[in-house]
Scaffold this active site. Structure first.
Site, PDB file in Angstrom:
ATOM      1  N   THR A  32      48.141  41.987  39.096  1.00 12.53           N
ATOM      2  CA  THR A  32      47.934  43.130  38.195  1.00 12.53           C
ATOM      3  C   THR A  32      49.253  43.640  37.647  1.00 12.53           C
ATOM      4  OG1 THR A  32      45.943  43.773  39.419  1.00 12.53           O
ATOM      5  CG2 THR A  32      46.934  45.438  37.991  1.00 12.53           C
ATOM      6  N   GLY A 100      49.923  45.317  50.808  1.00 13.84           N
ATOM      7  CA  GLY A 100      50.586  44.291  51.617  1.00 13.84           C
ATOM      8  C   GLY A 100      49.925  42.936  51.554  1.00 13.84           C
ATOM      9  N   GLU A 108      57.868  47.621  48.670  1.00  6.59           N
ATOM     10  CA  GLU A 108      57.009  48.451  47.820  1.00  6.59           C
ATOM     11  C   GLU A 108      56.997  49.889  48.317  1.00  6.59           C
ATOM     12  OE1 GLU A 108      53.803  45.074  46.290  1.00  6.59           O
ATOM     13  OE2 GLU A 108      53.379  46.259  48.069  1.00  6.59           O
ATOM     14  N   LYS A 126      38.387  47.445  44.522  1.00  3.52           N
ATOM     15  CA  LYS A 126      39.356  47.974  45.497  1.00  3.52           C
ATOM     16  C   LYS A 126      39.011  49.385  45.977  1.00  3.52           C
ATOM     17  CE  LYS A 126      41.669  44.225  44.761  1.00  3.52           C
ATOM     18  NZ  LYS A 126      43.004  44.208  44.173  1.00  3.52           N
TER      19      LYS A 126
END
Length: 233
Positions: A32, A100, A108, A126
């Site tokens: 993404t 992760g 991140e 999600k």
């Protein structure tokens, strides 16, 4: 192209509108974010914007350089104006995250927590009422004594497995030279407690629970083509 690919492009396009001239932007990892980076490159070229990107993985660093974009790091730019990132799971209302899946959670989390704003881009698959369930919580651990560390994690989880690499023999090695344990819980009603328990285990570097970090917005791409904007609260 699958509906998820189309949806991610739509959500990424919405998120890229948040980019402003003369700013520094942290970049997460994953497909993404790669889509968002391509769209950002088009806008930067078209509008002649001056943007510096801080990648969180070799994946995004290589992609940014291929697109001719300027990159930096937290040594030079200690407080990015914005961070764009994806997620493996996002909880309604709280906007708490599980990240992760691409094994870049430590970098991140460092960049996302340092940025003044964090914007998340996901597809509707999600979304979750509670974190956990079928979605494992990635945990980065040091290689030394990893079997002992994994065993300690197993005592507080439903199941824990050391992540194996695809296309090579052996475990996944992070950009930091560490390993990833995928940790399963039926449902995380109090994810902050689980995060603290995991962090107290010697050998655990960081968890993929990103709690209270996205207090701004999340762009959620729907199967029907809509892009919803979720806000915390």
């Amino acid at each position: 192209m699958s509906w998820t690919d189309k949806a991610r492009i739509s959500a990424a396009a919405q998120a890229v509108r948040e980019i402003r001239d003369n700013t520094t932007i942290g970049l997460g990892s994953g497909n993404t974010i790669l889509r968002a980076l391509e769209l950002a490159a088009e806008r930067i070229k078209k509008e002649n914007l001056k943007i510096t990107f801080i990648p969180t993985s070799y994946q995004t660093e290589i992609a940014a350089k291929k697109l001719g974009l300027k990159t930096s790091d937290l040594q030079e730019d200690t407080e990015p104006d914005l961070a764009l990132d994806g997620a493996d799971q996002i909880q309604w209302r709280t906007l708490d995250l599980v990240k992760g899946g691409g094994a870049a959670l430590l970098r991140e989390k460092i960049v996302d927590s340092t940025a003044r704003r964090l914007i998340i881009v996901v597809d509707e698959k999600k979304l979750a009422k509670t974190l956990g369930g079928p979605q494992p919580i990635p945990v980065e651990i040091v290689p030394f004594g990893y079997a002992s560390t994994v065993e300690k994690i197993r005592k507080i989880s439903e199941k824990t497995v050391l992540r194996e690499a695809a296309g090579k023999v052996g475990p996944v090695i992070t950009d930091n030279g560490n390993l990833i344990a995928d940790v399963y819980f039926r449902s995380l009603r109090r994810p902050e407690i689980v995060h603290e328990k995991l962090k107290k285990i010697p050998g655990v570097v960081e968890t993929g629970l990103f709690l209270g970090m996205c207090d701004d917005v999340a762009y959620v791409a729907r199967k029907d083509g809509r892009v919803d904007i979720l806000r915390r609260g």
